[in-house]
Design a protein around this motif. Sequence first.
Motif, PDB file in Angstrom:
ATOM      1  N   GLY A 232       0.788  -1.226   0.000  1.00  0.00           N
ATOM      2  CA  GLY A 232       0.000   0.000   0.000  1.00  0.00           C
ATOM      3  C   GLY A 232       0.817   1.271   0.000  1.00  0.00           C
ATOM      4  O   GLY A 232       0.264   2.365   0.147  1.00  0.00           O
ATOM      5  N   LEU A 233       2.124   1.177  -0.165  1.00  0.00           N
ATOM      6  CA  LEU A 233       2.962   2.379  -0.221  1.00  0.00           C
ATOM      7  C   LEU A 233       2.484   3.283  -1.356  1.00  0.00           C
ATOM      8  O   LEU A 233       2.432   2.873  -2.518  1.00  0.00           O
ATOM      9  N   ASP A 234       2.129   4.498  -1.030  1.00  0.00           N
ATOM     10  CA  ASP A 234       1.631   5.468  -2.008  1.00  0.00           C
ATOM     11  C   ASP A 234       2.737   6.467  -2.310  1.00  0.00           C
ATOM     12  O   ASP A 234       3.060   7.324  -1.482  1.00  0.00           O
ATOM     13  N   TYR A 235       3.314   6.365  -3.490  1.00  0.00           N
ATOM     14  CA  TYR A 235       4.465   7.205  -3.835  1.00  0.00           C
ATOM     15  C   TYR A 235       4.089   8.658  -4.061  1.00  0.00           C
ATOM     16  O   TYR A 235       4.979   9.512  -4.163  1.00  0.00           O
ATOM     17  N   ARG A 236       2.801   8.967  -4.105  1.00  0.00           N
ATOM     18  CA  ARG A 236       2.421  10.379  -4.218  1.00  0.00           C
ATOM     19  C   ARG A 236       2.794  11.150  -2.949  1.00  0.00           C
ATOM     20  O   ARG A 236       2.828  12.386  -2.960  1.00  0.00           O
ATOM     21  N   LEU A 237       3.056  10.432  -1.870  1.00  0.00           N
ATOM     22  CA  LEU A 237       3.512  11.089  -0.653  1.00  0.00           C
ATOM     23  C   LEU A 237       4.931  11.634  -0.807  1.00  0.00           C
ATOM     24  O   LEU A 237       5.386  12.425   0.022  1.00  0.00           O
ATOM     25  N   TYR A 238       5.617  11.181  -1.838  1.00  0.00           N
ATOM     26  CA  TYR A 238       6.995  11.602  -2.083  1.00  0.00           C
ATOM     27  C   TYR A 238       7.029  12.420  -3.370  1.00  0.00           C
ATOM     28  O   TYR A 238       7.440  11.938  -4.428  1.00  0.00           O
ATOM     29  N   ARG A 239       6.552  13.655  -3.294  1.00  0.00           N
ATOM     30  CA  ARG A 239       6.573  14.578  -4.422  1.00  0.00           C
ATOM     31  C   ARG A 239       7.404  15.791  -4.036  1.00  0.00           C
ATOM     32  O   ARG A 239       7.248  16.341  -2.946  1.00  0.00           O
ATOM     33  N   PHE A 240       8.270  16.216  -4.945  1.00  0.00           N
ATOM     34  CA  PHE A 240       9.232  17.271  -4.622  1.00  0.00           C
ATOM     35  C   PHE A 240       9.110  18.470  -5.558  1.00  0.00           C
ATOM     36  O   PHE A 240       9.914  19.392  -5.480  1.00  0.00           O
ATOM     37  N   ASP A 241       8.071  18.453  -6.419  1.00  0.00           N
ATOM     38  CA  ASP A 241       7.946  19.512  -7.422  1.00  0.00           C
ATOM     39  C   ASP A 241       6.777  20.446  -7.150  1.00  0.00           C
ATOM     40  O   ASP A 241       6.371  21.219  -8.010  1.00  0.00           O
ATOM     41  N   GLY A 242       6.188  20.364  -5.950  1.00  0.00           N
ATOM     42  CA  GLY A 242       5.069  21.235  -5.614  1.00  0.00           C
ATOM     43  C   GLY A 242       3.727  20.643  -5.966  1.00  0.00           C
ATOM     44  O   GLY A 242       2.694  21.229  -5.649  1.00  0.00           O
ATOM     45  N   GLY A 243       3.697  19.475  -6.622  1.00  0.00           N
ATOM     46  CA  GLY A 243       2.439  18.837  -6.956  1.00  0.00           C
ATOM     47  C   GLY A 243       1.685  18.428  -5.700  1.00  0.00           C
ATOM     48  O   GLY A 243       2.226  17.751  -4.841  1.00  0.00           O
ATOM     49  N   GLY A 244       0.440  18.867  -5.572  1.00  0.00           N
ATOM     50  CA  GLY A 244      -0.357  18.497  -4.410  1.00  0.00           C
ATOM     51  C   GLY A 244      -0.025  19.317  -3.180  1.00  0.00           C
ATOM     52  O   GLY A 244      -0.510  19.014  -2.098  1.00  0.00           O
ATOM     53  N   GLY A 245       0.757  20.348  -3.306  1.00  0.00           N
ATOM     54  CA  GLY A 245       1.111  21.158  -2.143  1.00  0.00           C
ATOM     55  C   GLY A 245       2.386  21.923  -2.390  1.00  0.00           C
ATOM     56  O   GLY A 245       2.895  21.972  -3.511  1.00  0.00           O
ATOM     57  N   ALA A 246       2.913  22.522  -1.351  1.00  0.00           N
ATOM     58  CA  ALA A 246       4.135  23.314  -1.479  1.00  0.00           C
ATOM     59  C   ALA A 246       5.314  22.419  -1.850  1.00  0.00           C
ATOM     60  O   ALA A 246       5.375  21.249  -1.462  1.00  0.00           O
ATOM     61  N   ALA A 247       6.228  22.974  -2.625  1.00  0.00           N
ATOM     62  CA  ALA A 247       7.426  22.226  -3.018  1.00  0.00           C
ATOM     63  C   ALA A 247       8.235  21.859  -1.788  1.00  0.00           C
ATOM     64  O   ALA A 247       8.369  22.644  -0.852  1.00  0.00           O
ATOM     65  N   ARG A 248       8.755  20.640  -1.794  1.00  0.00           N
ATOM     66  CA  ARG A 248       9.557  20.154  -0.687  1.00  0.00           C
ATOM     67  C   ARG A 248      11.034  20.175  -1.078  1.00  0.00           C
ATOM     68  O   ARG A 248      11.382  20.311  -2.248  1.00  0.00           O
ATOM     69  N   ARG A 249      11.873  20.023  -0.079  1.00  0.00           N
ATOM     70  CA  ARG A 249      13.301  19.901  -0.360  1.00  0.00           C
ATOM     71  C   ARG A 249      13.504  18.661  -1.216  1.00  0.00           C
ATOM     72  O   ARG A 249      13.031  17.574  -0.889  1.00  0.00           O
ATOM     73  N   LYS A 250      14.224  18.832  -2.293  1.00  0.00           N
ATOM     74  CA  LYS A 250      14.464  17.714  -3.208  1.00  0.00           C
ATOM     75  C   LYS A 250      15.673  16.916  -2.744  1.00  0.00           C
ATOM     76  O   LYS A 250      16.746  17.477  -2.505  1.00  0.00           O
ATOM     77  N   PRO A 251      15.545  15.604  -2.585  1.00  0.00           N
ATOM     78  CA  PRO A 251      16.700  14.818  -2.162  1.00  0.00           C
ATOM     79  C   PRO A 251      17.754  14.735  -3.244  1.00  0.00           C
ATOM     80  O   PRO A 251      17.449  14.834  -4.444  1.00  0.00           O
ATOM     81  N   ALA A 252      18.993  14.546  -2.829  1.00  0.00           N
ATOM     82  CA  ALA A 252      20.064  14.334  -3.802  1.00  0.00           C
ATOM     83  C   ALA A 252      19.956  12.944  -4.413  1.00  0.00           C
ATOM     84  O   ALA A 252      20.303  12.731  -5.572  1.00  0.00           O
ATOM     85  N   ALA A 253      19.481  12.000  -3.607  1.00  0.00           N
ATOM     86  CA  ALA A 253      19.321  10.629  -4.075  1.00  0.00           C
ATOM     87  C   ALA A 253      18.329   9.923  -3.176  1.00  0.00           C
ATOM     88  O   ALA A 253      18.066  10.354  -2.047  1.00  0.00           O
ATOM     89  N   VAL A 254      17.775   8.828  -3.695  1.00  0.00           N
ATOM     90  CA  VAL A 254      16.849   7.992  -2.946  1.00  0.00           C
ATOM     91  C   VAL A 254      17.448   6.596  -2.832  1.00  0.00           C
ATOM     92  O   VAL A 254      17.934   6.037  -3.825  1.00  0.00           O
ATOM     93  N   LEU A 255      17.433   6.065  -1.618  1.00  0.00           N
ATOM     94  CA  LEU A 255      17.737   4.646  -1.434  1.00  0.00           C
ATOM     95  C   LEU A 255      16.423   3.958  -1.125  1.00  0.00           C
ATOM     96  O   LEU A 255      15.771   4.252  -0.124  1.00  0.00           O
ATOM     97  N   HIS A 256      16.031   3.039  -1.989  1.00  0.00           N
ATOM     98  CA  HIS A 256      14.789   2.302  -1.808  1.00  0.00           C
ATOM     99  C   HIS A 256      15.147   0.886  -1.373  1.00  0.00           C
ATOM    100  O   HIS A 256      15.819   0.157  -2.094  1.00  0.00           O
ATOM    101  N   GLY A 257      14.735   0.510  -0.184  1.00  0.00           N
ATOM    102  CA  GLY A 257      14.943  -0.854   0.260  1.00  0.00           C
ATOM    103  C   GLY A 257      14.085  -1.820  -0.522  1.00  0.00           C
ATOM    104  O   GLY A 257      13.139  -1.421  -1.219  1.00  0.00           O
ATOM    105  N   LEU A 258      14.390  -3.073  -0.416  1.00  0.00           N
ATOM    106  CA  LEU A 258      13.652  -4.117  -1.117  1.00  0.00           C
ATOM    107  C   LEU A 258      13.212  -5.183  -0.121  1.00  0.00           C
ATOM    108  O   LEU A 258      13.761  -5.293   0.974  1.00  0.00           O
ATOM    109  N   TYR A 259      12.221  -5.961  -0.527  1.00  0.00           N
ATOM    110  CA  TYR A 259      11.836  -7.107   0.280  1.00  0.00           C
ATOM    111  C   TYR A 259      12.976  -8.137   0.260  1.00  0.00           C
ATOM    112  O   TYR A 259      13.929  -8.013  -0.506  1.00  0.00           O
TER     113      TYR A 259
END
Length: 361
Positions: A232-259
């Motif tokens: 159920g992870l909703d990736y819309r919670l991770y938006r950095f371009d102002g979509g859906g609200g104020a722009a957030r600090r943009k990460p330099a990189a993302v580390l995504h864990g795996l199962y």
Amino acid sequence: MRDAIRVVFTGGTIGSRKSGKVIDVDDAMAFELLGRYRGLEGARDIAFDTAQPYQALSENLNPAHWTELIACLLERAPEQYRGIIVTHGSDTLPFTAAALSYAFAHAPVPIVLVAGDYPLGDARSNGLRNFAAAADFIMDAALPGVYATWANDPGACAVYLGTRMTEALPFTDRFDSPYGTPFGYMRGGLFEPAAHEVNPEVSALRANRTPVASPERVRFSTGILFIRPYPGLDYRLYRFDGGGGAARRKPAAVLHGLYHSATANVQAAEGFSSSFEEFAAYCASQGIDVYVAPVKAADADQYRSAAGFLGQGMVVGLPKISVEAALVKLMLAYGTFDSAMERDRFLGGSVFFEHHEGGQW
């Protein structure tokens, strides 16, 4: 000085006292630890040189503390001593162990991190055992590099490579290592390597290693976003371009864990975005690098989902490395190196045995 051990106190449970039901750091506990050690039957006759750059519960640490700790270790050349012991909290012990491993992979003497599951005043505490095991390891094994000691059981005390220690389990406070085996054990004051195909030979620890960057230069970025997968992870919670609200600090990189099977969800569900591939494409459009860990070796069997997101070129796989070691490695790469070429060279190489050669992966 050459027969002395330097002890660097940083707090944690091993440096705490309990008052009522509250546990907090106490400056006096640092030196109580040395007194308790000297009172142990079979304690070695060791001179201790001490330092205390800060006192904190390890859950409150951030990369600035790692930089401060590295600076403290550099104040006096490590080779002046038989080794160095760093007392630490257990919550973030694997992360600090990895940070020191990358910064001091070339250290000519052992640097050993120790912690405790209860304050020293509690009869259940393994803190003194862990400290004694670290002192014995330094004096007996004398292996250069970065390690941690932790007594999971009443018997032998485990010795972990600094880049191969995973977070402690809730409820049991037991640490683990990839493939379920530490580097070795301390038994009766003597070091015994653990026989396992993924463990390096003891001789490999004695080989000269060239630092990827001088410790003085090492910095850790706070711009790395770490995401764990869950249903159920909703990736819309991770938006950095102002979509859906104020722009957030943009990460330099993302580390995504795996199962555990090196997978993540690649099927979008109606009503919300749960596709990792879509998220990776979004990050690419924002100029954000995406990494996944741990991934299997290139010649290993892959699930269709993993073959998909790894084959599209928008995700970089970090193979045969724990997420703890991978996260700290990314933080160092993006905090220390300015060019993508330098970062890629650092991330692709093995600094201090963080890549587990052999094994089923």
